[in-house]
Scaffold this motif. Structure first.
Motif, PDB file in Angstrom:
ATOM      1  N   ARG A 118       0.844  -1.208   0.000  1.00 31.94           N
ATOM      2  CA  ARG A 118       0.000   0.000   0.000  1.00 31.94           C
ATOM      3  C   ARG A 118       0.875   1.253   0.000  1.00 31.94           C
ATOM      4  O   ARG A 118       0.584   2.222  -0.705  1.00 31.94           O
ATOM      5  N   LEU A 119       1.953   1.233   0.779  1.00 33.17           N
ATOM      6  CA  LEU A 119       2.894   2.350   0.799  1.00 33.17           C
ATOM      7  C   LEU A 119       3.538   2.526  -0.584  1.00 33.17           C
ATOM      8  O   LEU A 119       3.626   3.646  -1.082  1.00 33.17           O
ATOM      9  N   ASN A 120       3.953   1.439  -1.204  1.00 34.65           N
ATOM     10  CA  ASN A 120       4.554   1.521  -2.537  1.00 34.65           C
ATOM     11  C   ASN A 120       3.592   2.155  -3.534  1.00 34.65           C
ATOM     12  O   ASN A 120       3.979   3.030  -4.319  1.00 34.65           O
ATOM     13  N   GLN A 121       2.332   1.733  -3.510  1.00 33.30           N
ATOM     14  CA  GLN A 121       1.332   2.292  -4.426  1.00 33.30           C
ATOM     15  C   GLN A 121       1.140   3.783  -4.177  1.00 33.30           C
ATOM     16  O   GLN A 121       1.050   4.579  -5.115  1.00 33.30           O
ATOM     17  N   TYR A 122       1.092   4.165  -2.897  1.00 28.31           N
ATOM     18  CA  TYR A 122       0.939   5.569  -2.517  1.00 28.31           C
ATOM     19  C   TYR A 122       2.095   6.400  -3.087  1.00 28.31           C
ATOM     20  O   TYR A 122       1.877   7.447  -3.701  1.00 28.31           O
ATOM     21  N   LEU A 123       3.322   5.910  -2.914  1.00 29.96           N
ATOM     22  CA  LEU A 123       4.489   6.648  -3.400  1.00 29.96           C
ATOM     23  C   LEU A 123       4.523   6.715  -4.928  1.00 29.96           C
ATOM     24  O   LEU A 123       4.907   7.741  -5.496  1.00 29.96           O
ATOM     25  N   MET A 124       4.105   5.638  -5.583  1.00 29.49           N
ATOM     26  CA  MET A 124       4.112   5.627  -7.050  1.00 29.49           C
ATOM     27  C   MET A 124       3.068   6.588  -7.625  1.00 29.49           C
ATOM     28  O   MET A 124       3.245   7.095  -8.731  1.00 29.49           O
TER      29      MET A 124
END
Length: 155
Positions: free
Chosen positions: A22-28
């Motif tokens: 979820r963090l990766n998606q947020y940053l992307m």
């Protein structure tokens, strides 16, 4: 909210993996791939890493990692709280716990890189006394990045 616990955790636990994704998606969504410094799961499982999870009963609601950079300083990575749990001091408590870990490792400084499009993170770091610093380690100057550090008081 005081009914959550912070514990040392393995980032490979499935519920933590879901939070990290979820963090990766947020940053992307916020930044181009070349300025997303996303560490591998294996790098977060090394002996020089303290990985913490904030848990509310069985739900993982936040996380953060401290990387001991050869005793020179600690680097904060992957500090994240689910958006629906923000403003409840969970990020502040995670960061305080990571700072305590750094002090227990006798690290003189704690450093981090974050992005300009994350005002809630920038407010948290400012509130906890982090100051701007030049890029460190493998980071390069970038208009989307903010580099911060804090000197730790040793006991």
């Amino acid at each position: 909210m005081d009914n959550f616990v912070i514990r040392v955790s393995d980032p490979a636990e499935p519920k933590i993996g879901q939070l990290l994704e979820r963090l990766n998606q947020y940053l992307m969504e916020l930044y181009p791939p070349e300025v997303n410094y996303i560490p591998s799961l294996e790098s977060l499982r090394q002996p020089n890493v303290t990985f913490l999870a904030a848990c509310l009963q069985e739900e993982v609601i936040g996380c953060g990692a401290l990387i001991d950079q050869q005793g020179k300083y600690g680097e904060i990575k992957r500090l994240f709280v689910k958006p629906e749990f923000r403003r409840l001091k969970i990020g502040d408590r995670l960061l305080a716990s990571l700072e305590k870990s750094a002090i227990s490792l006798n690290l003189p400084w704690i450093r981090l890189e974050t992005g300009i499009l994350q005002p809630e993170a920038l407010r948290l770091y400012e509130k906890r006394g982090y100051q701007p610093c030049p890029p460190f380690d493998c980071y390069k100057e970038d208009p989307l990045s903010v580099f911060l550090q804090k000197q730790l008081l040793r006991s």
